[in-house]
Design a protein around this motif. Structure first.
Motif, PDB file in Angstrom:
ATOM      1  N   ALA A  35       2.151   2.567  -5.181  1.00 44.11           N
ATOM      2  CA  ALA A  35       3.443   2.734  -5.858  1.00 44.11           C
ATOM      3  C   ALA A  35       4.465   1.713  -5.394  1.00 44.11           C
ATOM      4  O   ALA A  35       5.384   1.353  -6.139  1.00 44.11           O
ATOM      5  N   ASP A  36       4.320   1.227  -4.166  1.00 44.96           N
ATOM      6  CA  ASP A  36       5.261   0.237  -3.651  1.00 44.96           C
ATOM      7  C   ASP A  36       5.074  -1.128  -4.316  1.00 44.96           C
ATOM      8  O   ASP A  36       5.981  -1.964  -4.293  1.00 44.96           O
ATOM      9  N   LEU A  37       3.904  -1.362  -4.897  1.00 45.85           N
ATOM     10  CA  LEU A  37       3.600  -2.663  -5.500  1.00 45.85           C
ATOM     11  C   LEU A  37       3.644  -2.636  -7.016  1.00 45.85           C
ATOM     12  O   LEU A  37       3.883  -3.668  -7.652  1.00 45.85           O
ATOM     13  N   GLU A  38       3.391  -1.478  -7.619  1.00 44.98           N
ATOM     14  CA  GLU A  38       3.115  -1.431  -9.051  1.00 44.98           C
ATOM     15  C   GLU A  38       4.326  -1.151  -9.937  1.00 44.98           C
ATOM     16  O   GLU A  38       4.202  -1.221 -11.168  1.00 44.98           O
ATOM     17  N   ASP A  45     -11.648  -0.064 -16.521  1.00 50.15           N
ATOM     18  CA  ASP A  45     -10.287  -0.373 -16.057  1.00 50.15           C
ATOM     19  C   ASP A  45      -9.546   0.848 -15.519  1.00 50.15           C
ATOM     20  O   ASP A  45      -8.375   1.089 -15.847  1.00 50.15           O
ATOM     21  N   ALA A  46     -10.201   1.591 -14.642  1.00 53.26           N
ATOM     22  CA  ALA A  46      -9.555   2.767 -14.039  1.00 53.26           C
ATOM     23  C   ALA A  46      -8.325   2.350 -13.241  1.00 53.26           C
ATOM     24  O   ALA A  46      -8.410   1.499 -12.352  1.00 53.26           O
ATOM     25  N   SER A  47      -7.180   2.971 -13.547  1.00 50.87           N
ATOM     26  CA  SER A  47      -5.936   2.629 -12.850  1.00 50.87           C
ATOM     27  C   SER A  47      -5.247   3.852 -12.265  1.00 50.87           C
ATOM     28  O   SER A  47      -4.179   3.722 -11.668  1.00 50.87           O
ATOM     29  N   LEU A  48      -5.846   5.023 -12.439  1.00 47.94           N
ATOM     30  CA  LEU A  48      -5.289   6.270 -11.931  1.00 47.94           C
ATOM     31  C   LEU A  48      -6.221   6.874 -10.891  1.00 47.94           C
ATOM     32  O   LEU A  48      -7.359   6.416 -10.701  1.00 47.94           O
ATOM     33  N   ASP A  89      -1.564  -6.559 -11.911  1.00 50.19           N
ATOM     34  CA  ASP A  89      -0.362  -5.733 -12.054  1.00 50.19           C
ATOM     35  C   ASP A  89      -0.563  -4.300 -11.592  1.00 50.19           C
ATOM     36  O   ASP A  89       0.394  -3.525 -11.574  1.00 50.19           O
ATOM     37  N   TYR A  90      -1.768  -3.930 -11.234  1.00 52.33           N
ATOM     38  CA  TYR A  90      -1.997  -2.619 -10.628  1.00 52.33           C
ATOM     39  C   TYR A  90      -3.261  -2.660  -9.772  1.00 52.33           C
ATOM     40  O   TYR A  90      -4.115  -3.528  -9.942  1.00 52.33           O
ATOM     41  N   ILE A  91      -3.328  -1.718  -8.848  1.00 49.79           N
ATOM     42  CA  ILE A  91      -4.503  -1.596  -7.987  1.00 49.79           C
ATOM     43  C   ILE A  91      -5.624  -0.920  -8.763  1.00 49.79           C
ATOM     44  O   ILE A  91      -5.468   0.198  -9.247  1.00 49.79           O
ATOM     45  N   SER A  92      -6.749  -1.593  -8.911  1.00 47.86           N
ATOM     46  CA  SER A  92      -7.900  -0.996  -9.584  1.00 47.86           C
ATOM     47  C   SER A  92      -8.426   0.182  -8.777  1.00 47.86           C
ATOM     48  O   SER A  92      -8.524   0.124  -7.555  1.00 47.86           O
TER      49      SER A  92
END
Length: 368
Positions: free
Chosen positions: A356-359, A143-146, A173-176
């Motif tokens: 950043a615009d989506l998360e 689940d890498a999110s960074l 909820d975030y871009i993988s």
């Protein structure tokens, strides 16, 4: 005159070093209630700052020997606040990029035993949890999110080569960042065989065992939150549950579903949780993909034993009909941009998109 700002990494390092600092949140209350920096204090002065009122801090009585970091949504109004505070003799800095930038601040916590070392990588504002699991000289990332560099540098510090990367589900909820990490490291990307994504990966079947170092990981299909949700059993001791089971609730089954589909997914979720509850002869330690709270820099792992969760999460004590009814009644507000994020994660491509615009904003994945 210098611009009184501090970058996210600078404030992150202050927290890591245990330095004394006042983080002053000047956003409207409704924005702060959505998400905030752990340990910050709030002054509801946003409207006054925007209108040019220079008296908003006249009653402020912070210690003038302690630095102040002002925070707003994007880093502009907080700069006005920092300048005003400096005029009053304080040592104030504005957080560059505000909460939108702090979304990517992170820290770690660790579990270690004779078989594996698990590093929990935590996005402190959004509550996203990813994992590097190492054994001997090999590691997996879940689940890498960074940015991939974060995981690559951490792996390097432990003397590990990243062998596999994988997600627990198609995140909404975030871009993988798993695909990028696989490309950057040459690692093999794994996923459940019924993932339904538009990119190449090596498929995992239910109960398939994946060796790394002197340890192994077992794929456990746990649909419900999403159709492709999968949990990963590490060394027969730790279960990475994604958004299926949290430390304070269970995954929401309603996203990308109408009411009838949501009911069917809730039933799937009940069955998957039942499977988890009987998965091992000994107590498992549950490591989820999110927490509902902002995360402090205390190094304390976010997880709990399955036995504790089965006692403390009321939904886990219900029969199927009651579970479905109560889960659907307790659905939290729909997360922003979730359809666009999930679509991008399904495609494996977010070219031209600034994550950043989506998360921005807290995660809303749990039903408690």
């Amino acid at each position: 005159m210098r611009t009184p700002e501090i970058a996210v990494l600078g404030l992150q390092q202050m927290f890591e070093d245990g330095k004394e600092v006042v983080v002053l949140d000047i956003r409207p209350q409704e924005q702060r209630a959505e998400w905030h920096i752990a340990g910050s204090v709030h002054q509801n002065v946003y409207a006054g700052l925007v209108s040019g009122d220079k008296t908003v801090f006249d009653d402020t009585t912070f210690d003038k020997d302690t630095p102040i970091v002002t925070v707003c949504a994007g880093g502009k109004t907080s700069l006005i606040a920092a300048n005003l505070l400096n005029e009053k003799g304080y040592n104030a800095l504005s957080l560059q990029g505000g909460m939108k930038a702090w979304n990517y601040a992170w820290n770690t916590a660790e579990i270690k035993d004779d078989n594996v070392t698990i590093v929990q990588v935590r996005r402190v504002a959004k509550g996203c949890l990813s994992y590097i699991v190492g054994s001997e000289k090999e590691a997996i990332v879940v689940d890498a999110s960074l940015d991939p560099d974060v995981y690559m540098e951490l792996a390097k510090s432990y003397g590990w080569t990243i062998k596999f990367v994988m997600d627990t589900h198609i995140h909404a909820d975030y871009i993988s960042r798993s695909m990028e990490l696989a490309e950057a490291t040459g690692a093999t990307q794994l996923f459940t065989e019924n993932a339904g994504v538009d990119y190449d990966f090596v498929p995992l079947s239910d109960r398939q065992v994946v060796p790394f170092g002197a340890a192994e990981l077992t794929a456990i299909f746990t649909p419900g939150h999403t159709a492709e949700s999968i949990s990963y059993l590490v060394a027969d001791t730790y279960l990475l549950t994604g958004d299926t089971l949290f430390t304070d609730g269970v995954g929401r089954p309603d996203l990308k579903a109408d009411h009838e589909q949501g009911l069917k997914k809730a039933e799937q979720l009940f069955n998957s949780l039942g499977r988890i509850l009987t998965l091992s002869k000994h107590d498992l330690f549950i490591l989820p993909a999110h927490t509902s709270n902002t995360i402090t820099f205390d190094g304390t792992i976010i997880g709990d034993s399955l036995s504790n969760l089965s006692k403390n999460i009321a939904l886990l004590q219900l029969d199927k009909e009651a579970f479905i009814e109560q889960t659907m009644k307790r659905i939290p507000p729909t997360p922003p941009n979730y359809l666009q994020i999930a679509t991008l994660n399904k495609s494996g491509n977010y070219e031209g998109i600034n994550p950043a615009d989506l998360e921005a904003g807290a995660n809303r994945c749990a039903v408690s």
